[in-house]
Scaffold this active site. Structure first.
Site, PDB file in Angstrom:
ATOM      1  N   SER A 134       0.856  -1.175   0.000  1.00  0.00           N
ATOM      2  CA  SER A 134       0.000   0.000   0.000  1.00  0.00           C
ATOM      3  C   SER A 134       0.899   1.235   0.000  1.00  0.00           C
ATOM      4  CB  SER A 134      -0.930  -0.043   1.228  1.00  0.00           C
ATOM      5  OG  SER A 134      -1.796   1.065   1.253  1.00  0.00           O
ATOM      6  N   TYR A 148      -4.826   8.426  -6.298  1.00  0.00           N
ATOM      7  CA  TYR A 148      -3.854   7.463  -5.762  1.00  0.00           C
ATOM      8  C   TYR A 148      -4.107   7.248  -4.267  1.00  0.00           C
ATOM      9  CZ  TYR A 148       0.567   5.307  -4.418  1.00  0.00           C
ATOM     10  OH  TYR A 148       1.513   4.445  -3.914  1.00  0.00           O
ATOM     11  N   LYS A 152      -5.238   3.645  -2.297  1.00  0.00           N
ATOM     12  CA  LYS A 152      -4.521   3.030  -1.191  1.00  0.00           C
ATOM     13  C   LYS A 152      -5.377   2.979   0.078  1.00  0.00           C
ATOM     14  CE  LYS A 152      -0.823   2.091  -3.528  1.00  0.00           C
ATOM     15  NZ  LYS A 152      -0.503   0.690  -3.870  1.00  0.00           N
TER      16      LYS A 152
END
Length: 272
Positions: A134, A148, A152
């Site tokens: 992650s 993004y 995650k």
């Protein structure tokens, strides 16, 4: 005893570094890449200890087939390292629908498909370790990386839930959460959204805030990851890098203070 490791995104960056370190110490590795030619050095250096597999993690059926191939070839899978992913740079308003979908498809869904494929194998073995690469941006956020960050956060939510579901089967789950490292994550592998001038000051502040010291040395992560793999009681959250540690500690302290400041309002909203 050597372990059988299945690792995605082994063509470069963390994936290539960790695959080499594992092979070097005697483990066996099923290494995947979109272009199998990028695994030529692993094949040349480690022979039958490495099983190269061409794989686009976005293809769920191919992911299941790849895991099954590795399991049949080596007889088991001790560790899955879901490493494949890329960075998308751009303000949220700047991001196109396709860019957002592509980001989630690889970073989240690709990881989900491989996880679903390996769990039945590890459940039958009554052992296994799923390592999800992650980011510390799955715990805190930075501007210009909104989608993004979201991918995650999704990985973290999925994996925390998974850990509670598979613990009774002898399966461990760990989230590796690095800060920025000097890989090509922010270079050749990155996607850039079309800029909107209004966000220029935000981007300027973001990029000027990064110093050479902000970026970790990728090679320095190898020993930490080997320790994680060898641990009998691995952590669920595993930060990599001093920026990750200090940044998460600061933000979580601020969050707790904010929760306390609004505690009475929150409790009253329960209604009884």
């Amino acid at each position: 005893m050597s372990k059988i490791i299945f690792i995605t995104g082994a063509s470069r960056g963390f994936g290539k570094l960790w695959a080499k370190a594992l092979l070097e110490r005697g483990d066996k590795v099923a290494a995947t890449a979109r272009n199998i030619d990028d695994l030529a050095d692993l094949i040349a250096g480690y022979g039958e200890a490495v099983l190269p597999i061409q794989l686009d993690v976005n293809d769920r059926e191919a992911g299941f087939a790849a895991v099954e191939k590795a399991n049949k070839h080596f007889g088991r899978i001790d560790v899955l390292i879901n490493n494949a992913g890329f960075g998308l740079f751009g303000a949220i308003e700047e991001t196109t629908e396709q860019q957002a979908r592509d980001q989630m498809e690889t970073n989240f869904f690709g990881l989900l498909w491989l996880t679903q494929a390996v769990v039945p194998i590890m459940r039958a073995q009554k052992s296994g370790h799923i390592i999800q690469v992650s980011s510390f941006l799955g715990l805190v956020t930075l501007p210009v990386l909104g989608i993004y960050n979201a991918s995650k956060y999704a990985v973290n939510g999925l994996s925390e839930t998974l850990a509670s579901e598979v613990k009774g089967f002898g399966i461990h789950v760990s989230l590796v959460e690095p800060n920025g490292f000097s890989t090509d994550w922010s270079g050749a592998s990155a996607v850039q959204a079309e800029p909107i001038e209004a966000y220029a000051p935000v981007k300027k502040a973001f990029f000027e805030g990064a110093t050479p010291d902000s970026w970790g040395n990728p090679e320095a992560t190898t020993n930490a990851v080997l320790q994680l793999i060898d641990s009998e009681n691995p952590p669920l959250h595993f930060l990599l890098g001093k920026i990750a540690y200090s940044g998460v500690k600061q933000v979580y302290g601020e969050r707790l203070a904010e929760f306390e400041a609004w505690k009475e309002v929150a409790v009253e909203a329960h209604g009884h």
